[in-house]
Design a protein around this motif. Structure first.
Motif, short mmCIF file in Angstrom:
data_model
loop_
_atom_site.label_atom_id
_atom_site.label_comp_id
_atom_site.label_asym_id
_atom_site.label_seq_id
_atom_site.Cartn_x
_atom_site.Cartn_y
_atom_site.Cartn_z
N ALA A 1 0.84 -1.31 0.01
CA ALA A 1 0.10 0.04 0.10
C ALA A 1 0.83 1.15 0.07
N GLU A 2 2.18 1.28 0.64
CA GLU A 2 2.81 2.37 0.62
C GLU A 2 3.71 2.74 -0.68
N ARG A 3 3.72 1.43 -1.19
CA ARG A 3 4.26 1.69 -2.65
C ARG A 3 3.34 2.10 -3.47
N PHE A 4 2.12 1.93 -3.29
CA PHE A 4 1.07 2.48 -4.33
C PHE A 4 1.02 3.83 -3.97
N GLU A 5 1.31 4.37 -2.62
CA GLU A 5 1.08 6.00 -2.41
C GLU A 5 2.39 6.57 -3.11
N ILE A 6 3.53 5.86 -3.41
CA ILE A 6 4.73 6.44 -4.01
C ILE A 6 4.33 6.70 -5.39
N ILE A 7 3.63 5.65 -6.17
CA ILE A 7 3.18 5.63 -7.36
C ILE A 7 2.22 6.95 -7.69
N ASP B 1 -0.39 -11.15 -11.86
CA ASP B 1 0.80 -10.89 -12.90
C ASP B 1 0.83 -9.58 -13.38
N GLU B 2 -0.35 -9.26 -13.89
CA GLU B 2 -0.87 -8.00 -14.65
C GLU B 2 -0.59 -6.72 -13.73
N ILE B 3 -0.90 -6.77 -12.60
CA ILE B 3 -0.42 -5.66 -11.53
C ILE B 3 0.98 -5.42 -11.29
N ALA B 4 1.73 -6.72 -11.19
CA ALA B 4 3.14 -6.61 -10.98
C ALA B 4 3.83 -6.16 -12.21
N GLN B 5 3.14 -6.14 -13.38
CA GLN B 5 3.87 -5.59 -14.77
C GLN B 5 3.59 -4.26 -15.02
N LYS B 6 2.28 -4.07 -14.48
CA LYS B 6 1.87 -2.68 -14.81
C LYS B 6 2.59 -1.42 -14.02
N TYR B 7 2.71 -1.72 -12.67
CA TYR B 7 3.01 -0.54 -11.66
C TYR B 7 4.64 -0.83 -11.43
N SER B 8 5.24 0.20 -11.45
CA SER B 8 6.61 0.31 -10.99
C SER B 8 7.00 1.56 -10.51
N TYR B 9 8.05 1.87 -9.84
CA TYR B 9 8.78 3.10 -9.40
C TYR B 9 10.22 3.00 -9.15
N ILE B 10 10.77 4.38 -8.97
CA ILE B 10 12.26 4.41 -8.97
C ILE B 10 12.63 4.15 -7.33
N ASP C 1 16.22 3.42 -5.29
CA ASP C 1 17.75 3.53 -5.00
C ASP C 1 18.12 3.54 -6.67
N ASN C 2 17.53 4.60 -7.52
CA ASN C 2 18.15 4.89 -8.82
C ASN C 2 17.80 3.66 -9.82
N LYS C 3 16.90 2.63 -9.28
CA LYS C 3 16.48 1.58 -10.23
C LYS C 3 15.07 1.43 -10.15
N LYS C 4 14.76 0.99 -11.60
CA LYS C 4 13.04 0.88 -11.50
C LYS C 4 12.70 -0.62 -10.83
N VAL C 5 11.91 -0.38 -10.07
CA VAL C 5 11.50 -1.87 -9.46
C VAL C 5 9.87 -2.06 -9.54
N SER C 6 9.64 -3.42 -9.60
CA SER C 6 8.15 -3.42 -9.71
C SER C 6 7.26 -3.17 -8.31
N ILE C 7 6.01 -3.11 -8.50
CA ILE C 7 5.29 -2.71 -7.15
C ILE C 7 5.15 -4.02 -6.25
N LEU C 8 5.30 -5.24 -7.01
CA LEU C 8 5.27 -6.51 -6.06
C LEU C 8 6.76 -7.11 -6.29
N ARG C 9 7.12 -7.74 -5.27
CA ARG C 9 8.46 -8.40 -5.27
C ARG C 9 8.05 -9.96 -5.86
N ASP C 10 8.93 -10.51 -6.01
CA ASP C 10 8.96 -12.12 -6.58
C ASP C 10 8.15 -12.78 -5.22
#
Length: 761
Positions: A552-558, A599-608, A610-619
């Motif tokens: 939920a916090e990651r969604f707030e970042i997005i 799977d779709e949500i994991a691919q659809k949402y990402s954010y920066i 530590d200077n890297k693009k990461v998915s909203i969901l971890r593996d």
């Protein structure tokens, strides 16, 4: 023939000290030759004396004095030098004439002393007598008598002795042993100091025999005889009453077996047989109150008492447990109505209660024989007299016996009232005291045994309940599971036990029912080792915390990043987060459409980050959110399921009593299935007992109806039975047992553990 002229270790009105007649002119020990043989004593020419104690030599002077003028042969005394020196002290012209200086009318010596050496053999026609040393307080000999290649051994007075044991083990064709037994086992110190045997010591000795040998017991101190016999019976050293020697008994070791008993001995045999039977019956009774009732009944029968009572001691008080009175037709306690009379206080204002005979008996552990209650001034019999006044009864003679356990503690009191003889009330006699003391001793053993068994079983059951509660308390979500399964198992096993249809052949004993309950209480003991974070995992993403909040916090970042770009429509984002929250809760089944959306949500949402693009969901989060049923991953489920194996391992290491030998398997097999697809061992139908299958059904029913699981709503009974019906079809659980569960409506007796909305049938 061997005739027992005297068989006791002390003298009384009808009891004489040790003396055995082997032939009309040959005897061993002189404790009762003159009285035992009368005028025939003049025929005695040879006496073997075991040792110098007075009870074994007392009649030697009288033998010389009886019909002295008619004696034609010298009396020869065979003994150790120490014994001879002691006997000669009697013939000193002060205590008794010195017959060593007096000749017979035919000029022969009147008496001759022959010193015996250890292991020396003497031959008298066809009889051989061999001496060997035993272990007594003075130098003492035992004897082996041989005739026609048959042997008997007389122990003489002795304590535990290697010489005696070796003689027994090395003698072939040994017909029997005459073995002394002077004291009861509770006088072990006295026995050791005086070098005598007790039943306990004899039991230890017999365990070292290399052959089965018949034993005849003698040399009883008469005041302890009945108690000793009861103990010998308790140690299984007596097979029949013939083994208890008494004065006048004849034995035939070298001839065809036959008996020679006096009328008194026949009566005694009957009483002994009855006493032995009582000991057996008392040992069988498990209910302490019934046991006490039987003890009082038997004591009254043996002493011909009109009435009596039994008290048990607890917290410095004597509580009435049994009351019986023939004249008043009053029977209370045991199998009859309970007694509500107040207890007797052993202490009054901190001081011993010496005014009441039952209290003093308990405090002093002494027998009190009162000939006439109304003439007694020592004790306060006001309560007895008040009872007499209200009933018209007259209490007269009274016998009060302490019940003493193996720790020499008073556990109760046996009280007998009014000994009857025809229409008269007479005092209790010495024999009544002895027989009552023997019964009291047996009673104390039986009561203590039953109490210890009860306390041990109570401890085991309480300990198991504590362990079961500890398992339940470990988890805040499954807090009553073990207790509820135990309730179900008890309900179902009792119904099975009553059934006269499909399960009519199932008949459970009290111990078997307890075994099932114990297994139910222990079935999840393996969960003690289960990781609490997994056991209490309420959502798919829960560890120490629920990681859905991180997402939920990651969604707030997005959302923040989108706001910076001027985008403020978050409807889809909020909907996706809501979906993930719902999926995270877990449930019965997650379909493929929802898995694809994760799977779709994991691919659809990402954010920066530590200077890297990461998915909203971890593996690992994606993996857990995709769990199709419940909240556990395969690895976590394996960890949970391991509790059954741990249960098996833990219980396999416990030394359960034989009556609870199946607890381990019943408890550990509750997740096994008839189709061999269960765990932990993958057992099949043929491997699972009825009790295994029953506990499995109880465990499943409780789990499905549980209302405290955070990852699912409590199921209604219609749903539960539908699911269990499918399990029957898949051959996972027993059809007959499930049908029985349904037909007997066992759930109705369990409905207090269900929510009202669950009961829909």
């Amino acid at each position: 023939m061997l005739k027992v002229l005297g068989s006791y270790g002390n003298r009384g009105k009808n009891a004489f000290t040790t003396s055995f007649l082997l032939k009309e002119n040959l005897a061993i020990d002189a404790g009762n030759l003159a009285n035992g043989l009368g005028d025939e004593v003049i025929k005695i020419e040879h006496i073997f004396i075991s040792h110098s104690h007075f009870d074994h030599i007392v009649d030697i002077p009288f033998i010389m004095d009886t019909e002295f003028s008619k004696r034609v042969n010298t009396l020869k005394i065979y003994a150790l030098k120490d014994t001879i020196d002691a006997i000669k002290l009697l013939f000193n012209d002060k205590i008794w004439p010195d017959f060593t200086k007096i000749s017979l009318s035919n000029k022969k010596n009147s008496i001759e002393f022959i010193e015996i050496k250890e292991n020396q053999t003497f031959i008298f026609d066809d009889i051989k007598i061999k001496s060997f040393k035993v272990n007594h307080s003075v130098p003492t000999l035992g004897f082996k008598i041989t005739k026609n290649n048959q042997n008997i051994i007389i122990s003489s007075d002795t304590y535990l002795c290697e010489n005696l044991l070796n003689e027994i083990n090395n003698t072939k064709n040994l017909k029997f042993i005459l073995l002394e037994c002077s004291f009861p086992s509770n006088l072990d110190k006295l026995a050791k100091n005086s070098k005598h045997l007790t039943p306990k010591l004899i039991s230890e000795m017999v365990n070292k025999f290399n052959k089965k040998v018949k034993i005849f017991f003698y040399h009883f101190k008469q005041e302890y005889k009945t108690q000793i016999i009861a103990e010998l019976n308790g140690f299984e050293l007596i097979q029949n009453s013939n083994q208890i020697l008494d004065d006048g008994v004849c034995l035939f070791p070298f001839e065809k077996e036959k008996e020679c008993y006096s009328e008194f001995e026949n009566i005694y045999k009957q009483e002994l047989k009855k006493l032995m039977q009582i000991g057996v019956e008392l040992s069988k009774e498990e209910n302490i109150d019934y046991l006490l009732e039987d003890i009082l009944s038997v004591a009254r029968e043996f002493t011909n008492a009109d009435g009596g009572s039994v008290y048990l001691k607890d917290d410095n008080k004597l509580y009435f447990k049994i009351i019986q009175n023939d004249t008043l037709n009053t029977f209370m306690g045991g199998r009859n109505e309970k007694i509500k009379w107040p207890p007797l206080e052993l202490f009054i204002e901190g001081k011993k209660n010496t005014n009441m005979v039952a209290a003093l008996c308990a405090l002093t552990q002494k027998i009190y024989n009162i000939p006439d209650v109304y003439q007694n001034i020592q004790f306060d019999f006001s309560g007895t007299k008040k009872f007499d006044k209200s009933t018209g009864y007259i209490s007269k003679s009274m016998l009060v016996i302490p019940l003493i356990n193996h720790k020499k503690e008073t556990i109760g009191v046996l009280q007998l009232i009014n000994k009857k003889e025809k229409q008269f009330i007479i005092p209790f006699n010495k024999q009544d005291e002895e027989i009552s003391m023997s019964l009291a001793s047996q009673a104390a053993v039986s009561i203590t045994k039953n109490k210890l068994i009860y306390e041990l079983e109570n401890f085991i059951e309480s300990f198991i309940k504590v362990i079961a509660k500890a398992v339940d308390e470990k988890s805040k979500y499954t807090g009553n599971h073990v207790q509820k399964v135990a309730v179900l198992a008890e309900l179902m096993s009792n119904e099975l036990n009553k059934d006269n249809t499909v399960f009519k052949d199932v008949k459970y004993t009290k111990n078997m029912l307890k075994q099932i309950k114990i297994a139910a209480l222990l079935h999840d003991i393996g969960k003690i080792t289960t990781d609490l974070r997994i056991m209490d995992k309420a959502t798919k993403l829960e560890t120490d915390i629920d990681k859905i909040d991180w997402i939920a916090e990651r969604f707030e970042i997005i959302k923040r990043d989108l706001l910076l770009k001027g985008i403020n429509n978050f409807e889809q984002i909020n909907d996706d987060l809501k979906f993930l929250r719902e999926v995270n809760i877990g449930g019965e089944f997650l379909d493929d459409t929802k898995i694809a959306r994760i799977d779709e949500i994991a691919q659809k949402y990402s954010y920066i980050f530590d200077n890297k693009k990461v998915s909203i969901l971890r593996d690992d989060e994606i993996e857990k959110l995709k769990i199709k049923k419940g909240t556990l991953t395969d690895k976590e489920r394996e960890h949970i399921q391991r509790h059954a194996l741990i249960t098996l391992e833990m219980l396999s290491n416990l030394p359960f009593p034989s009556e609870y030998k199946e607890v381990t398997h019943i408890a550990a097999n509750h997740h096994e299935k008839l189709n061999c697809k269960g765990y932990p061992r993958g057992l099949c139908q043929k491997d699972l007992s009825l009790e295994d299958r029953m506990l499995a059904i109880c465990d499943i029913f409780e789990a499905l109806t549980a209302s405290d699981r955070p990852y699912k709503k409590p199921k209604k009974l219609s749903e539960v039975f539908k699911i269990m019906g499918f399990m029957v079809k898949d051959n996972e659980i027993d059809k007959k047992l499930f049908d029985f569960f349904m037909q007997k409506e066992i759930w109705k007796k369990y409905k207090n553990n269900l929510l009202a909305e669950q009961i829909d049938i």
